[in-house]
Design an enzyme around this catalytic site. Structure first.
Site, short mmCIF file in Angstrom:
data_model
loop_
_atom_site.label_atom_id
_atom_site.label_comp_id
_atom_site.label_asym_id
_atom_site.label_seq_id
_atom_site.Cartn_x
_atom_site.Cartn_y
_atom_site.Cartn_z
N HIS A 174 -0.42 10.76 -27.99
CA HIS A 174 -0.78 9.44 -27.46
C HIS A 174 -1.53 8.62 -28.50
O HIS A 174 -1.34 7.41 -28.61
CB HIS A 174 -1.62 9.59 -26.19
CG HIS A 174 -0.82 9.94 -24.98
ND1 HIS A 174 -1.40 10.31 -23.79
CD2 HIS A 174 0.52 9.99 -24.76
CE1 HIS A 174 -0.45 10.56 -22.90
NE2 HIS A 174 0.71 10.38 -23.47
N LYS A 189 7.71 22.56 -14.73
CA LYS A 189 6.97 21.37 -14.28
C LYS A 189 6.70 21.45 -12.78
O LYS A 189 5.58 21.14 -12.32
CB LYS A 189 7.78 20.10 -14.61
CG LYS A 189 7.11 18.78 -14.21
CD LYS A 189 5.88 18.51 -15.03
CE LYS A 189 5.17 17.21 -14.66
NZ LYS A 189 5.79 16.01 -15.21
N LYS A 202 3.12 11.07 -11.27
CA LYS A 202 2.35 10.20 -12.14
C LYS A 202 3.10 8.88 -12.35
O LYS A 202 4.28 8.89 -12.70
CB LYS A 202 2.10 10.85 -13.51
CG LYS A 202 0.95 11.82 -13.54
CD LYS A 202 0.66 12.24 -14.97
CE LYS A 202 -0.55 13.14 -15.07
NZ LYS A 202 -0.84 13.53 -16.46
N ASN A 262 -0.29 18.68 -20.96
CA ASN A 262 -0.64 17.73 -22.01
C ASN A 262 -0.65 18.36 -23.40
O ASN A 262 -1.19 17.76 -24.34
CB ASN A 262 -2.02 17.11 -21.72
CG ASN A 262 -1.99 16.22 -20.49
OD1 ASN A 262 -1.05 15.47 -20.28
ND2 ASN A 262 -3.02 16.33 -19.66
N HIS A 320 -0.19 16.17 -26.38
CA HIS A 320 -0.29 14.78 -25.94
C HIS A 320 -1.56 14.08 -26.42
O HIS A 320 -1.55 12.87 -26.62
CB HIS A 320 -0.19 14.69 -24.42
CG HIS A 320 1.20 14.89 -23.91
ND1 HIS A 320 1.93 16.04 -24.13
CD2 HIS A 320 2.02 14.07 -23.19
CE1 HIS A 320 3.11 15.93 -23.56
NE2 HIS A 320 3.19 14.75 -23.00
N GLU A 338 9.78 17.70 -24.90
CA GLU A 338 9.15 18.11 -23.64
C GLU A 338 9.71 19.46 -23.17
O GLU A 338 8.98 20.27 -22.58
CB GLU A 338 9.36 17.04 -22.57
CG GLU A 338 8.64 15.73 -22.85
CD GLU A 338 7.12 15.83 -22.73
OE1 GLU A 338 6.61 16.86 -22.24
OE2 GLU A 338 6.44 14.86 -23.12
N ARG A 360 0.81 -1.23 0.00
CA ARG A 360 0.00 0.00 0.00
C ARG A 360 0.84 1.28 0.00
O ARG A 360 0.38 2.33 0.40
CB ARG A 360 -0.99 0.01 1.17
CG ARG A 360 -2.03 -1.11 1.11
CD ARG A 360 -3.15 -0.86 2.10
NE ARG A 360 -4.19 -1.87 1.94
CZ ARG A 360 -4.29 -2.97 2.68
NH1 ARG A 360 -3.39 -3.20 3.63
NH2 ARG A 360 -5.26 -3.84 2.48
N GLU A 392 -4.23 16.85 -11.79
CA GLU A 392 -4.76 17.27 -13.07
C GLU A 392 -6.25 17.64 -13.00
O GLU A 392 -7.04 17.27 -13.86
CB GLU A 392 -4.53 16.17 -14.12
CG GLU A 392 -4.40 16.71 -15.54
CD GLU A 392 -3.89 15.67 -16.51
OE1 GLU A 392 -4.64 15.32 -17.43
OE2 GLU A 392 -2.75 15.20 -16.34
N HIS A 445 8.06 8.51 -27.12
CA HIS A 445 7.01 9.38 -26.61
C HIS A 445 7.23 10.83 -27.07
O HIS A 445 6.30 11.50 -27.54
CB HIS A 445 6.98 9.32 -25.09
CG HIS A 445 6.02 10.27 -24.46
ND1 HIS A 445 4.65 10.16 -24.62
CD2 HIS A 445 6.23 11.38 -23.70
CE1 HIS A 445 4.06 11.14 -23.97
NE2 HIS A 445 4.98 11.89 -23.41
N ARG A 479 -2.77 21.63 -14.22
CA ARG A 479 -1.82 20.61 -14.68
C ARG A 479 -2.15 20.09 -16.07
O ARG A 479 -1.27 19.58 -16.78
CB ARG A 479 -1.77 19.45 -13.67
CG ARG A 479 -0.70 18.41 -14.01
CD ARG A 479 -0.45 17.46 -12.87
NE ARG A 479 0.55 16.46 -13.24
CZ ARG A 479 1.20 15.70 -12.39
NH1 ARG A 479 0.96 15.79 -11.09
NH2 ARG A 479 2.10 14.82 -12.79
#
Length: 364
Positions: A256, A231, A147, A249, A252, A189, A125, A241, A269, A245
């Site tokens: 993606h 960032k 993330k 993207n 993206h 990026e 956990r 997000e 990526h 935030r």
């Protein structure tokens, strides 16, 4: 912990705080002590490309400081962000007998950081996570912000969790060994951060991109630090997000979809994001005529990208976009620019405009 020009603080509102520190890999054990991690067992997750270059150095440094590291080297590549490889990390960690004080150290690029981070988030956990990014894209982006996750057949990063690290340790020397495609991927990026939030960084890149591409140490240090500041500032205000935030993207939603449609691993990526930013700039210009989109795209197109397969149908790309986790109530959200350094999010984009943006982006 002493904080100087080699340290950037990330303060997650209502949650945690941690440092992004820059320094030789050999100094990492001291940084771990600074954040309250005491020598004992630690699981180092890396890949088989990074392990020979940096794994032995890290292993020796940890042992010299009293740690008992176990190195787990995974296959390189986007395919490693899978349930099967996550299970392999679980088996190694639980079979070794870790406890809740055992840190997981992610040594590598974004794939390793996402996989190891998700393992740390879910083992017992939650165990401490130390991100040690060795690629440009990981140092300026993926290692910061918490993330973590793996891919699913339905789409990229659809299984995961937010799990903030105890420490991010970036060794600038690790970037010297990056292959050109990985450098270009990270550059995408960096450019993205400039476009969405830092016009000063954008101007620096316009002027110094040749020196940055040649990896001139002083330029790389300043540019990487500036990108990390963007960032860190964004995720400090919005951990999960829910608002700001989302601007991270930019490019993206298209990128993606391109990764999925071409098959994960065909494009890096960052290459997919670079192409996605061309599409996002096309849309941005449609909604904000005052945007200097020509100037912005000129910088984006300095990032080398491979040719896209000629048999890739527009319908495949549009369908791939529908599985994007950033869709809200079935409507795709796009990050667009009002001007260089100012981004916003909208879901009011007509399908015909999306098609036109794809056609523009895929034109060499």
């Amino acid at each position: 912990m002493l904080r100087d020009r080699s340290t950037i603080r990330v303060r997650i509102r209502g949650s945690s705080e941690y440092d992004v520190r820059f320094g030789p890999l050999e100094h990492l054990p001291g940084g771990m002590r600074d954040v309250g991690l005491r020598p004992g067992r630690c699981l180092v997750v890396t890949d088989r490309n990074v392990a020979p270059m940096h794994g032995l150095r890290l292993d020796a440094s940890l042992k010299a400081d009293g740690w008992e590291p176990r190195l787990l080297a995974m296959p390189p590549g986007e395919q490693t962000k899978s349930l099967a490889h996550l299970s392999a990390v679980y088996d190694a960690a639980l079979g070794w007998g870790i406890d809740r004080s055992t840190p997981v150290i992610a040594l590598g690029g974004g794939v390793v950081g996402d996989l190891a981070g998700f393992a740390a988030a879910t083992l017992l956990r939650g165990v401490p996570l130390v991100q040690v990014p060795t690629t440009l894209i990981a140092q300026v982006d993926s290692a910061i912000g918490g993330k973590t996750g793996i891919n699913h057949d339905a789409g990229k990063n659809l299984v995961g969790a937010f799990h903030q690290p105890k420490l991010v340790w970036s060794d600038p020397g690790a970037l010297a060994t990056l292959p050109e495609r990985e450098w270009a991927s990270g550059t995408a990026e960096v450019v993205k951060h400039a476009l969405i939030a830092d016009p000063t960084l954008f101007e620096r890149l316009e002027h110094d991109m040749p020196r940055f591409a040649q990896r001139e140490a002083s330029v790389v240090h300043d540019v990487v630090r500036a990108a990390v500041q963007v960032k860190a500032a964004v995720v400090s205000k919005d951990e999960k997000e829910n608002g700001l935030r989302a601007i991270l993207n930019f490019g993206h939603t298209f990128g993606h979809a391109l990764e999925k449609a071409t098959g994960y691993g065909v494009l890096t990526h960052g290459e997919a994001v670079a192409i996605g930013m061309r599409a996002a700039l096309y849309l941005s210009r449609r909604f904000s005529p005052a945007l200097d989109a020509v100037r912005a795209e000129r910088l984006v197109r300095t990032i080398a990208t491979p040719a896209i397969p000629v048999d890739l149908a527009l319908a495949e790309l549009v369908e791939a976009m529908r599985s994007d986790k950033k869709a809200s109530a079935g409507r795709l959200r796009f990050v667009l620019l009002r001007r260089i350094g100012e981004a916003y999010v909208t879901d009011e984009v007509a399908p015909a405009d999306v098609d036109a943006a794809w056609m523009h982006a895929l034109t060499r």
